[in-house]
Enzyme design. Structure first.
Site, short mmCIF file in Angstrom:
data_model
loop_
_atom_site.label_atom_id
_atom_site.label_comp_id
_atom_site.label_asym_id
_atom_site.label_seq_id
_atom_site.Cartn_x
_atom_site.Cartn_y
_atom_site.Cartn_z
N ASN A 9 -5.73 -21.46 -6.72
CA ASN A 9 -5.25 -20.27 -6.01
C ASN A 9 -3.72 -20.35 -5.98
O ASN A 9 -3.15 -21.06 -5.18
CB ASN A 9 -5.83 -20.27 -4.58
CG ASN A 9 -5.32 -19.11 -3.75
OD1 ASN A 9 -4.70 -18.18 -4.28
ND2 ASN A 9 -5.57 -19.15 -2.45
N TRP A 10 -3.10 -19.60 -6.88
CA TRP A 10 -1.64 -19.71 -7.02
C TRP A 10 -0.88 -18.96 -5.93
O TRP A 10 0.35 -19.05 -5.86
CB TRP A 10 -1.20 -19.20 -8.40
CG TRP A 10 -1.49 -20.17 -9.52
CD1 TRP A 10 -2.06 -21.41 -9.41
CD2 TRP A 10 -1.21 -19.99 -10.91
NE1 TRP A 10 -2.15 -22.01 -10.64
CE2 TRP A 10 -1.64 -21.15 -11.59
CE3 TRP A 10 -0.65 -18.96 -11.66
CZ2 TRP A 10 -1.52 -21.31 -12.96
CZ3 TRP A 10 -0.52 -19.11 -13.03
CH2 TRP A 10 -0.95 -20.28 -13.68
N LYS A 11 -1.60 -18.16 -5.15
CA LYS A 11 -0.96 -17.37 -4.08
C LYS A 11 0.22 -16.58 -4.65
O LYS A 11 0.13 -16.07 -5.77
CB LYS A 11 -0.56 -18.29 -2.93
CG LYS A 11 -1.75 -19.12 -2.44
CD LYS A 11 -1.49 -19.87 -1.17
CE LYS A 11 -2.71 -20.71 -0.82
NZ LYS A 11 -2.60 -21.37 0.45
N HIS A 96 -9.60 -14.94 2.51
CA HIS A 96 -8.70 -16.09 2.69
C HIS A 96 -8.01 -15.94 4.05
O HIS A 96 -7.66 -14.84 4.46
CB HIS A 96 -7.68 -16.13 1.56
CG HIS A 96 -6.93 -17.41 1.52
ND1 HIS A 96 -5.92 -17.69 2.42
CD2 HIS A 96 -7.06 -18.52 0.74
CE1 HIS A 96 -5.46 -18.92 2.18
NE2 HIS A 96 -6.14 -19.43 1.16
N GLU A 98 -5.10 -16.44 4.93
CA GLU A 98 -3.79 -15.77 4.87
C GLU A 98 -3.95 -14.25 4.87
O GLU A 98 -3.10 -13.53 5.36
CB GLU A 98 -3.00 -16.27 3.63
CG GLU A 98 -2.46 -17.67 3.88
CD GLU A 98 -2.29 -18.52 2.63
OE1 GLU A 98 -2.28 -17.97 1.52
OE2 GLU A 98 -2.18 -19.75 2.78
N GLU A 168 -12.60 -23.45 4.20
CA GLU A 168 -11.19 -23.80 4.30
C GLU A 168 -10.77 -23.82 5.77
O GLU A 168 -10.45 -22.75 6.34
CB GLU A 168 -10.33 -22.76 3.57
CG GLU A 168 -10.58 -22.69 2.09
CD GLU A 168 -9.31 -22.26 1.33
OE1 GLU A 168 -8.90 -22.99 0.46
OE2 GLU A 168 -8.76 -21.21 1.68
N GLY A 174 -2.28 -25.88 3.29
CA GLY A 174 -0.83 -25.97 3.07
C GLY A 174 -0.10 -26.91 4.01
O GLY A 174 1.12 -26.89 4.09
N SER A 213 -5.27 -28.53 1.42
CA SER A 213 -4.46 -29.70 1.05
C SER A 213 -5.18 -30.68 0.13
O SER A 213 -5.03 -31.90 0.26
CB SER A 213 -3.96 -30.41 2.31
OG SER A 213 -3.13 -29.55 3.06
P1 PGA Z 1 -3.55 -25.70 -0.23
O1 PGA Z 1 -4.15 -24.21 -0.20
O2 PGA Z 1 -4.31 -26.46 -1.27
O3 PGA Z 1 -2.11 -25.53 -0.55
O4 PGA Z 1 -3.78 -26.27 1.14
C1 PGA Z 1 -5.52 -23.99 -0.30
C2 PGA Z 1 -5.82 -22.53 -0.15
O5 PGA Z 1 -5.22 -21.88 0.71
O6 PGA Z 1 -6.65 -21.97 -0.86
#
Ligand code: PGA
Length: 254
Positions: A9-11, A96, A98, A168, A174, A213
């Site tokens: 997931n490159w966001k 997600h 976010e 998650e 993150g 993470s």
């Molecule tokens: P992360 O993100 O590996 O940077 O914690 C995971 C995600 O949000 O899908």
């Protein structure tokens, strides 16, 4: 063999230059490692076609990070499932945290996206997970149950067939503080039992990934847990070296 799906997931990261360097590295170093597992790259929407161009002849699929609840019309700035399908996208991440928190998406909106994606024969990757506060107050299972029930209650059965769930925990995303693998195992088992009970799916066919993470130094312990069927990886998926290392370690253990 255990079902195993690794998603990058490159966001909001990437560029034409980064994509070309990323796949150059993968093509040069990978071969057999990419054959055995399902690998999905989810770049920002604007780079889906560029990634698609680069994955030809590799066992990698493209995924979108989001989709609109409408198929077409006056919805400025949105992307529809039909458009994703048109350019060869197979997977779509929804729910997600976010998007839940920064874009105010609730369970109902996410359920609409889920059904739209399934109707057009794409595969949803549904993210669920508790906040730090939920965990502190012992509400983790209740929160996850609600996130799943908004979909389960709108369907008769087998709605999670051809779907992926990504557990998650919000507090692990993150932060560099991944969840304890044994804790993740318990939650994955809980998710699978809940889906088996209400969706009548064979428990062995339910795919639950872990995200939060994940990196090449902490995955071994996650791989030891029988109910972890993959990873949803943010930061560590931006480096082709680290991403490939994760794939190789997974390949050697599973
Ligand atoms: P992360 O993100 O590996 O940077 O914690 C995971 C995600 O949000 O899908």
């Amino acid at each position: 063999m255990r079902n195993f799906v690794i998603v990058a997931n490159w966001k909001l990261n990437g560029s034409i230059n980064m994509i070309s360097r990323f796949f150059e590295y993968l093509k040069f170093h990978s071969s057999i490692y990419l054959e055995k597992k399902t690998i999905i790259i989810a770049p920002p929407t604007i780079y889906l076609k560029e990634v698609n161009k680069n994955i030809s002849n590799m066992n990698i699929f493209i995924g979108a990070q989001n989709v609109d609840i409408n198929l077409k019309g006056s919805f400025t700035g949105e992307t529809s499932v039909l458009m994703l399908q048109d350019i060869g996208v197979k997977y779509v991440i929804i729910g997600h945290s976010e998007r839940r928190f920064l874009h105010n998406e609730n369970n109902d909106t996410i359920a609409k996206k889920f059904f739209l994606i399934k109707k057009e024969n794409l595969i949803p990757i549904l993210c669920v997970g508790e906040t730090e506060k939920d965990k502190k107050y012992g509400c983790t299972k209740q929160v996850i149950q609600e996130q799943l029930n908004c979909i389960l209650k709108k369907s008769k059965k087998l709605v999670f067939k051809n779907a992926i769930i990504a557990y998650e925990p919000v507090w692990a995303i993150g932060t560099g503080l991944s969840a304890d693998p044994e804790y993740v195992q318990l939650i994955h088992k809980f998710i699978k039992n809940h889906i088996e009970k209400h969706d009548f799916m064979n428990i062995n066919d339910i795919i639950v990934q872990y995200g939060g993470s994940v990196n090449c130094s902490n995955i071994k312990k996650f791989l030891e847990q029988p109910d972890i069927n993959g990873f949803l990886i943010g930061n560590a998926s931006l480096s082709p070296q680290e991403f490939l290392k994760i794939i190789k370690i997974t390949h050697d253990i599973i």
